[in-house]
Structures are given as C-alpha cells and as structure tokens.
Design a protein around this motif. Sequence first.
Motif, PDB file in Angstrom:
ATOM      1  N   GLU A  41     -42.643  -1.090 -21.023  1.00 45.56           N
ATOM      2  CA  GLU A  41     -43.572  -2.224 -20.901  1.00 45.56           C
ATOM      3  C   GLU A  41     -44.992  -1.792 -21.244  1.00 45.56           C
ATOM      4  O   GLU A  41     -45.705  -2.448 -21.979  1.00 45.56           O
ATOM      5  N   SER A  42     -45.380  -0.667 -20.704  1.00 47.22           N
ATOM      6  CA  SER A  42     -46.717  -0.137 -20.947  1.00 47.22           C
ATOM      7  C   SER A  42     -46.612   1.022 -21.947  1.00 47.22           C
ATOM      8  O   SER A  42     -45.882   1.982 -21.719  1.00 47.22           O
ATOM      9  N   ILE A  43     -47.322   0.896 -23.045  1.00 49.29           N
ATOM     10  CA  ILE A  43     -47.326   1.940 -24.066  1.00 49.29           C
ATOM     11  C   ILE A  43     -48.737   2.501 -24.131  1.00 49.29           C
ATOM     12  O   ILE A  43     -49.692   1.780 -24.402  1.00 49.29           O
ATOM     13  N   GLU A  88     -52.050   4.666 -25.379  1.00 51.31           N
ATOM     14  CA  GLU A  88     -52.725   4.687 -26.674  1.00 51.31           C
ATOM     15  C   GLU A  88     -52.104   5.726 -27.596  1.00 51.31           C
ATOM     16  O   GLU A  88     -52.001   5.517 -28.800  1.00 51.31           O
ATOM     17  N   VAL A  89     -51.679   6.854 -27.018  1.00 52.68           N
ATOM     18  CA  VAL A  89     -50.961   7.887 -27.767  1.00 52.68           C
ATOM     19  C   VAL A  89     -49.608   8.074 -27.068  1.00 52.68           C
ATOM     20  O   VAL A  89     -49.449   8.921 -26.193  1.00 52.68           O
ATOM     21  N   PRO A  90     -48.619   7.259 -27.441  1.00 56.28           N
ATOM     22  CA  PRO A  90     -47.347   7.262 -26.721  1.00 56.28           C
ATOM     23  C   PRO A  90     -46.424   8.407 -27.132  1.00 56.28           C
ATOM     24  O   PRO A  90     -46.546   8.987 -28.208  1.00 56.28           O
ATOM     25  N   LEU A  91     -45.472   8.677 -26.267  1.00 55.45           N
ATOM     26  CA  LEU A  91     -44.379   9.590 -26.549  1.00 55.45           C
ATOM     27  C   LEU A  91     -43.358   8.821 -27.383  1.00 55.45           C
ATOM     28  O   LEU A  91     -42.946   7.717 -27.001  1.00 55.45           O
ATOM     29  N   VAL A  92     -42.968   9.384 -28.532  1.00 58.45           N
ATOM     30  CA  VAL A  92     -42.077   8.684 -29.458  1.00 58.45           C
ATOM     31  C   VAL A  92     -40.939   9.608 -29.881  1.00 58.45           C
ATOM     32  O   VAL A  92     -41.165  10.772 -30.219  1.00 58.45           O
ATOM     33  N   ARG A  93     -39.748   9.075 -29.888  1.00 58.81           N
ATOM     34  CA  ARG A  93     -38.577   9.768 -30.431  1.00 58.81           C
ATOM     35  C   ARG A  93     -38.057   8.938 -31.585  1.00 58.81           C
ATOM     36  O   ARG A  93     -37.782   7.741 -31.436  1.00 58.81           O
ATOM     37  N   VAL A  94     -37.942   9.541 -32.765  1.00 61.34           N
ATOM     38  CA  VAL A  94     -37.300   8.914 -33.913  1.00 61.34           C
ATOM     39  C   VAL A  94     -35.882   9.461 -33.922  1.00 61.34           C
ATOM     40  O   VAL A  94     -35.675  10.661 -34.126  1.00 61.34           O
ATOM     41  N   HIS A  95     -34.915   8.597 -33.655  1.00 55.14           N
ATOM     42  CA  HIS A  95     -33.527   9.038 -33.471  1.00 55.14           C
ATOM     43  C   HIS A  95     -32.639   8.351 -34.490  1.00 55.14           C
ATOM     44  O   HIS A  95     -32.631   7.119 -34.582  1.00 55.14           O
ATOM     45  N   SER A  96     -31.883   9.122 -35.248  1.00 58.50           N
ATOM     46  CA  SER A  96     -30.949   8.551 -36.208  1.00 58.50           C
ATOM     47  C   SER A  96     -29.594   8.317 -35.550  1.00 58.50           C
ATOM     48  O   SER A  96     -29.091   9.180 -34.820  1.00 58.50           O
ATOM     49  N   GLU A  97     -29.037   7.179 -35.830  1.00 63.49           N
ATOM     50  CA  GLU A  97     -27.750   6.769 -35.265  1.00 63.49           C
ATOM     51  C   GLU A  97     -26.681   7.854 -35.428  1.00 63.49           C
ATOM     52  O   GLU A  97     -26.567   8.474 -36.480  1.00 63.49           O
ATOM     53  N   CYS A  98     -25.901   8.024 -34.376  1.00 60.29           N
ATOM     54  CA  CYS A  98     -24.755   8.934 -34.386  1.00 60.29           C
ATOM     55  C   CYS A  98     -23.692   8.314 -33.498  1.00 60.29           C
ATOM     56  O   CYS A  98     -23.658   8.576 -32.294  1.00 60.29           O
ATOM     57  N   LEU A  99     -22.844   7.480 -34.062  1.00 60.91           N
ATOM     58  CA  LEU A  99     -21.830   6.781 -33.281  1.00 60.91           C
ATOM     59  C   LEU A  99     -20.947   7.766 -32.509  1.00 60.91           C
ATOM     60  O   LEU A  99     -20.701   7.583 -31.321  1.00 60.91           O
ATOM     61  N   THR A 100     -20.503   8.820 -33.175  1.00 61.40           N
ATOM     62  CA  THR A 100     -19.603   9.764 -32.514  1.00 61.40           C
ATOM     63  C   THR A 100     -20.280  10.478 -31.357  1.00 61.40           C
ATOM     64  O   THR A 100     -19.653  10.726 -30.330  1.00 61.40           O
ATOM     65  N   GLY A 101     -21.550  10.791 -31.486  1.00 63.69           N
ATOM     66  CA  GLY A 101     -22.271  11.457 -30.418  1.00 63.69           C
ATOM     67  C   GLY A 101     -22.848  10.485 -29.410  1.00 63.69           C
ATOM     68  O   GLY A 101     -22.579  10.590 -28.210  1.00 63.69           O
ATOM     69  N   ASP A 102     -23.640   9.528 -29.881  1.00 63.06           N
ATOM     70  CA  ASP A 102     -24.354   8.615 -28.988  1.00 63.06           C
ATOM     71  C   ASP A 102     -23.409   7.763 -28.147  1.00 63.06           C
ATOM     72  O   ASP A 102     -23.627   7.578 -26.953  1.00 63.06           O
ATOM     73  N   ALA A 103     -22.365   7.217 -28.754  1.00 63.68           N
ATOM     74  CA  ALA A 103     -21.490   6.284 -28.049  1.00 63.68           C
ATOM     75  C   ALA A 103     -20.244   6.942 -27.460  1.00 63.68           C
ATOM     76  O   ALA A 103     -19.801   6.559 -26.389  1.00 63.68           O
ATOM     77  N   ILE A 104     -19.700   7.929 -28.163  1.00 66.27           N
ATOM     78  CA  ILE A 104     -18.413   8.494 -27.756  1.00 66.27           C
ATOM     79  C   ILE A 104     -18.574   9.831 -27.034  1.00 66.27           C
ATOM     80  O   ILE A 104     -17.681  10.280 -26.339  1.00 66.27           O
ATOM     81  N   GLY A 106     -43.756   6.675 -20.650  1.00 62.23           N
ATOM     82  CA  GLY A 106     -44.129   5.527 -21.480  1.00 62.23           C
ATOM     83  C   GLY A 106     -44.047   5.886 -22.948  1.00 62.23           C
ATOM     84  O   GLY A 106     -44.365   7.004 -23.342  1.00 62.23           O
ATOM     85  N   GLY A 107     -43.597   4.947 -23.737  1.00 69.97           N
ATOM     86  CA  GLY A 107     -43.478   5.186 -25.172  1.00 69.97           C
ATOM     87  C   GLY A 107     -42.284   4.466 -25.744  1.00 69.97           C
ATOM     88  O   GLY A 107     -41.891   3.403 -25.250  1.00 69.97           O
ATOM     89  N   MET A 108     -41.667   5.071 -26.774  1.00 70.98           N
ATOM     90  CA  MET A 108     -40.571   4.378 -27.448  1.00 70.98           C
ATOM     91  C   MET A 108     -39.618   5.327 -28.140  1.00 70.98           C
ATOM     92  O   MET A 108     -39.993   6.434 -28.536  1.00 70.98           O
ATOM     93  N   VAL A 109     -38.379   4.843 -28.262  1.00 73.80           N
ATOM     94  CA  VAL A 109     -37.377   5.448 -29.122  1.00 73.80           C
ATOM     95  C   VAL A 109     -37.202   4.507 -30.299  1.00 73.80           C
ATOM     96  O   VAL A 109     -36.963   3.307 -30.105  1.00 73.80           O
ATOM     97  N   ILE A 110     -37.350   5.038 -31.485  1.00 75.63           N
ATOM     98  CA  ILE A 110     -37.091   4.270 -32.701  1.00 75.63           C
ATOM     99  C   ILE A 110     -35.715   4.724 -33.180  1.00 75.63           C
ATOM    100  O   ILE A 110     -35.543   5.854 -33.634  1.00 75.63           O
ATOM    101  N   TYR A 111     -34.725   3.847 -32.994  1.00 77.61           N
ATOM    102  CA  TYR A 111     -33.327   4.169 -33.267  1.00 77.61           C
ATOM    103  C   TYR A 111     -32.989   3.679 -34.672  1.00 77.61           C
ATOM    104  O   TYR A 111     -32.823   2.476 -34.913  1.00 77.61           O
ATOM    105  N   LEU A 112     -32.916   4.627 -35.600  1.00 78.03           N
ATOM    106  CA  LEU A 112     -32.690   4.291 -37.002  1.00 78.03           C
ATOM    107  C   LEU A 112     -31.202   4.272 -37.325  1.00 78.03           C
ATOM    108  O   LEU A 112     -30.467   5.189 -36.973  1.00 78.03           O
ATOM    109  N   ARG A 113     -30.782   3.255 -38.034  1.00 76.85           N
ATOM    110  CA  ARG A 113     -29.380   3.114 -38.430  1.00 76.85           C
ATOM    111  C   ARG A 113     -29.141   3.939 -39.686  1.00 76.85           C
ATOM    112  O   ARG A 113     -29.105   3.430 -40.787  1.00 76.85           O
ATOM    113  N   GLN A 114     -28.996   5.242 -39.481  1.00 77.35           N
ATOM    114  CA  GLN A 114     -28.800   6.195 -40.574  1.00 77.35           C
ATOM    115  C   GLN A 114     -27.652   7.140 -40.219  1.00 77.35           C
ATOM    116  O   GLN A 114     -27.830   8.345 -40.135  1.00 77.35           O
ATOM    117  N   GLU A 115     -26.501   6.574 -39.971  1.00 76.59           N
ATOM    118  CA  GLU A 115     -25.334   7.341 -39.530  1.00 76.59           C
ATOM    119  C   GLU A 115     -25.063   8.541 -40.436  1.00 76.59           C
ATOM    120  O   GLU A 115     -25.116   8.440 -41.657  1.00 76.59           O
TER     121      GLU A 115
END
Length: 187
Positions: free
Chosen positions: A36-38, A40-56, A78-87
Amino acid sequence: MRINISNIANLPSRFGQFKIQTFQEGIKEHLVIFTESIAEVPLVRVHSECLTGDAIGSLKCDCRDQLEYALEAISKEGGMVIYLRQEGRNIGLLNKVNAYALQDQGLDTIQANHQLGFQTDERSYEIVEFILEHFGIKAIKLLTNNPKKMESLTHIDIVERRPVVIESNKHNAGYLKTKKEQMGHML
C-alpha cells in the motif's frame, strides 16, 4: 507497443497485504505485486516467471525461494515485485521442459538452451522501466543477483543492490554454479 493496464486490486497473502496490477504487453501479462505504501526509493524485485519453481516447488532452481524471500522482505519494508511472464528465461514452458530433459542427460542450463537454438538468456527488461515510471519511481533498491537486470535498467537509479541469499540443495547446486561462473550472477 501499446501497454494495457488493469485496475488495482487487493491481494491478501501469507506474506502480507498487497495490491496487484497487471501490465499487458502484447500477449504477455506481467503482474506487479506491491505494498500500500511505497517509499520514495522502494525495494524492488524483478522476477521472471518459473511455473515449475514458483507454483510446483521444483528443487532444480532457486526461483520459488527467491520469490518468497522478496515477498517477505517487501511486505516488511514496502515496495514491489514485478513478476515478468518470461518462462524459462523467455524460451517458453515447452522449450523449458525440453531443456530440463537435456539437463537430465548431463547438459547444464546454458548448454541445453544452446542445443535448442536459444541464447543463454532470452529475457528482456524494457517493460520494467515502463512499470516503474507508471508508479512514479525514479530510484530503487534492487533485490537481485543478476547483473543483466542491473545493466538493463538504464533510466532508473539503482541506489542499492541487495543480494537474494538462498541455500542450495543437491538438485540445484550445479544450476547455481553455472549461473555464478558462466552468467556472472553474484551468488
């Protein structure tokens, strides 16, 4: 390219209370999970999709552990995960499974991608800057071990890189060694 942006919705999770928003780029729908609160300099994770790892919960990689590590840290700070669909480093699920089969025969992750006719890493990160700009973010603390992610964010000030420290296991030790020695990951 036109980017379609969804509304913002609530996402209560076992990691905390988040908001979510989707950014559709062509056929790919990337998800942003944020607090909810981000700052001014947030913590960010850029994460690429991994169905086998993330879900299974595959033990062949460290993807799920990295994602959970990031969600826990971001929930607290506070911050965000940017979950990229790049399996599969953006080679798709079918080719990722084919690469897994080649790895079962003794190839490392890079050799398997090359055997299938792909580059070592087919991912791109242009959408990340668009997303950060959408949120009005100009500087971040980036949760990553991957130097390619840092190099690709040319219009964002990375004021700090925080490593994502995950324990290896007997199934992913070779994979992590390849990422470190051949791809320059800071493990």
